[in-house]
Structure formats: structure tokens, C-alpha cells
Design an enzyme around this catalytic site. Structure first.
Site, PDB file in Angstrom:
ATOM      1  CB  SER A   8      42.727  40.408  42.684  1.00  0.00           C
ATOM      2  OG  SER A   8      42.144  40.414  43.973  1.00  0.00           O
ATOM      3  CG  HIS A  33      42.661  44.722  41.990  1.00  0.00           C
ATOM      4  ND1 HIS A  33      42.221  45.923  41.475  1.00  0.00           N
ATOM      5  CD2 HIS A  33      41.559  44.108  42.487  1.00  0.00           C
ATOM      6  CE1 HIS A  33      40.913  46.033  41.643  1.00  0.00           C
ATOM      7  NE2 HIS A  33      40.487  44.948  42.267  1.00  0.00           N
ATOM      8  CG  ASP A  35      39.602  42.916  45.183  1.00  0.00           C
ATOM      9  OD1 ASP A  35      39.084  43.867  44.566  1.00  0.00           O
ATOM     10  OD2 ASP A  35      40.096  41.924  44.607  1.00  0.00           O
ATOM     11  CG  MET A  68      34.218  46.149  46.262  1.00  0.00           C
ATOM     12  SD  MET A  68      34.701  44.472  45.835  1.00  0.00           S
ATOM     13  CE  MET A  68      36.452  44.574  46.196  1.00  0.00           C
ATOM     14  CG  MET A 137      32.488  45.815  39.806  1.00  0.00           C
ATOM     15  SD  MET A 137      34.052  45.098  40.366  1.00  0.00           S
ATOM     16  CE  MET A 137      33.676  43.360  40.531  1.00  0.00           C
ATOM     17  N   GLY A 142      32.280  41.055  45.493  1.00  0.00           N
ATOM     18  CA  GLY A 142      32.152  40.352  46.769  1.00  0.00           C
ATOM     19  C   GLY A 142      32.979  39.084  46.834  1.00  0.00           C
ATOM     20  CG  PHE A 143      31.929  36.112  46.913  1.00  0.00           C
ATOM     21  CD1 PHE A 143      32.298  35.602  48.154  1.00  0.00           C
ATOM     22  CD2 PHE A 143      30.703  36.755  46.787  1.00  0.00           C
ATOM     23  CE1 PHE A 143      31.443  35.728  49.254  1.00  0.00           C
ATOM     24  CE2 PHE A 143      29.840  36.877  47.877  1.00  0.00           C
ATOM     25  CZ  PHE A 143      30.219  36.362  49.111  1.00  0.00           C
ATOM     26  N   GLY A 145      36.575  34.357  41.673  1.00  0.00           N
ATOM     27  CA  GLY A 145      36.225  33.082  41.039  1.00  0.00           C
ATOM     28  C   GLY A 145      34.836  32.976  40.448  1.00  0.00           C
ATOM     29  CG  ASP A 175      37.789  43.561  39.674  1.00  0.00           C
ATOM     30  OD1 ASP A 175      38.104  42.353  39.684  1.00  0.00           O
ATOM     31  OD2 ASP A 175      37.770  44.268  40.700  1.00  0.00           O
ATOM     32  N   GLY A 176      36.858  40.900  37.288  1.00  0.00           N
ATOM     33  CA  GLY A 176      35.987  39.749  37.547  1.00  0.00           C
ATOM     34  C   GLY A 176      35.950  38.784  36.374  1.00  0.00           C
ATOM     35  N   GLY A 177      36.428  37.582  36.608  1.00  0.00           N
ATOM     36  CA  GLY A 177      36.341  36.542  35.578  1.00  0.00           C
ATOM     37  C   GLY A 177      37.216  36.781  34.364  1.00  0.00           C
ATOM     38  N   GLY A 197      42.288  37.506  39.478  1.00  0.00           N
ATOM     39  CA  GLY A 197      42.521  36.856  40.773  1.00  0.00           C
ATOM     40  C   GLY A 197      42.741  35.381  40.580  1.00  0.00           C
TER      41      GLY A 197
END
Ligand code: DX5
Ligand code: ZN
Length: 222
Positions: A8, A33, A35, A68, A137, A142-143, A145, A175-177, A197
């Protein structure tokens, strides 16, 4: 099929975006990716069309655009024109999801639906056959990290089960972590596309991290 890696660019250095995109272009990354956040659907604003169009010049890898934003139908063509190959919209942002998915496909893009952590996979029962991809997700959008939410494994298993019955070619993205510690378990749970990311861009050697995510079995052997 081996799983795909989609770094990302939200976590890239925007002052050196050309450098970071050229690095991705040469790396083992499969997709880029992208965002897009509107400050309404999520409590953050990322970047828009001019940045995306500029980014498009520095890599030939497919742009996996994650919208998003509220009412994404307003902007589908503009995202296609800015270089999107795949467009994923949020279930929670689309009251007429079937129409939105058809509109993405009519533009010639692959169509995906993203689910927030609280949205059950079951709600996709009557749309799953129309989708190219579902994005689960594993953090609240939204963020970058943020900490990975463990309930994701159960959702992936539920989705994999549903896709085996109704759409075996469905791509399942997380997506995420995502990082080198959880990717193997996520593959085992049924996912085959991984957004990363901060794991990539905060590492000392981003291309090596991408290779480690792409080929985690090599890490285990070494
Ligand atoms: C979060 C975005 C993610 C984010 C992932 O809302 O959708 O794509 O960039 O970042 P990491 O990998 O740092 O959790
Ligand atoms: Zn994303």
C-alpha cells in the site's frame, strides 16, 4: 496459485513517491494497493486523482484501488481514468451494491467488495457470484500501522467456505496489520492477496520484505 502481494502506497514517502513506485515496479510485488479516503466514510483523508495519475506513470503493475469513500458511484469513471485496474468499494458505503459492481465491470475493471471488521461475511451471500474479489479488513479502515484483529481468521474461513460453493475463482484479500509473522496463517485460512503498508515501507529493506511476504517458505527454510 501462489498468493499475491499488494504493497500500500499509503505508507510510502510521498515526497519520494516516484522512487518508491519504481522500487515496487522492480520488486516481487504483484499489485500496487491505492488507498483512497474521503474524511467521511473514514476519519482520514489520503490523496486523490492527481496523485494517482502521477503515480501511474512510474509503474506498470496493476493498481488495486480501495475506495474508503461514501457514495463511490460518483467517481468510478474518474478512478478508472486515473489508472485503476481493480476497484474495491465498501459494503457499508453502497446501498445499491449490485448496481455499483456492474458499473465497475462496465468500465472494464475488476470489481471487489470490502468488509469492515464488524460486517459479517454472510451478508455477501447474494452478491458473491458477481464479484472478482472480497477484501476483508483486518483493522478498522482509515489508518496504516494498526494492530491486526484476530477475528479475521474466522471471517476468512467463512468466506473461503462460501466461495468454494458459489464462486471458486474469487480472490480473497486481507488488508491491515499483515506482516511476515501472520502471512502463513492467513494463507492457511484461505486468503490469497495481501496488502502490506507499514510492514513494507517501515522495514529497512522494502524489496526484501516484499520477497519475504511473497515467499515466506524460503524464510522458514533459512
Ligand atoms: C487502512 C488501509 C490499508 C493500510 C494498511 O485503512 O486500507 O490498506 O494502508 O496499512 P498497514 O499494512 O500498515 O496496516
Ligand atoms: Zn487498503
Amino acid at each position: 496459485m501462489n498468493h499475491l502481494i499488494a504493497p500500500s502506497i499509503l505508507a510510502a514517502d510521498f515526497g519520494n513517491l516516484q522512487r518508491d513506485l519504481e522500487m515496487l515496479d522492480k520488486s516481487d510485488a504483484d499489485w500496487v494497493h491505492v488507498d483512497i479516503m474521503d474524511g467521511m466514510f473514514v476519519p482520514n483523508i489520503s490523496f486523490g486523482f492527481p496523485v494517482m495519475s502521477a503515480a501511474r506513470k512510474y509503474t506498470s503493475k496493476p493498481f488495486d484501488v480501495h475506495l474508503m469513500i461514501v457514495d463511490p458511484d460518483r467517481y468510478l469513471k474518474a478512478f478508472k481514468d486515473a489508472g485503476a485496474d481493480r476497484i474495491t468499494v465498501h459494503y457499508e458505503a453502497c446501498p445499491h451494491l449490485h448496481r455499483t459492481i456492474q458499473a465497475i465491470k462496465e468500465l472494464g475493471c475488476k470489481a471487489g467488495v470490502a468488509l469492515n471488521p464488524h460486517t459479517p461475511v454472510m451478508l455477501l451471500q447474494d452478491i458473491i457470484e458477481d464479484l472478482d474479489l472480497v477484501l476483508i479488513m483486518s483493522v478498522n479502515p482509515g489508518f496504516g500501522g494498526q494492530k491486526f484483529i484476530d477475528n479475521t481468521y474466522k471471517k476468512l474461513k467463512d468466506l473461503k467456505e462460501m466461495s468454494m460453493k458459489k464462486n471458486p475463482g474469487l480472490m480473497i484479500e486481507v488488508d491491515g496489520g499483515v506482516d511476515q509473522h501472520n502471512i502463513t496463517k492467513l494463507v492457511d485460512a484461505g486468503a490469497n492477496v495481501f496488502v502490506a503498508g507499514s510492514a513494507v515501507f517501515s522495514s529497512a529493506n522494502p524489496p526484501a520484505t516484499i520477497s519475504n511476504l511473497k515467499y515466506p517458505e524460503k524464510l522458514l527454510q533459512s
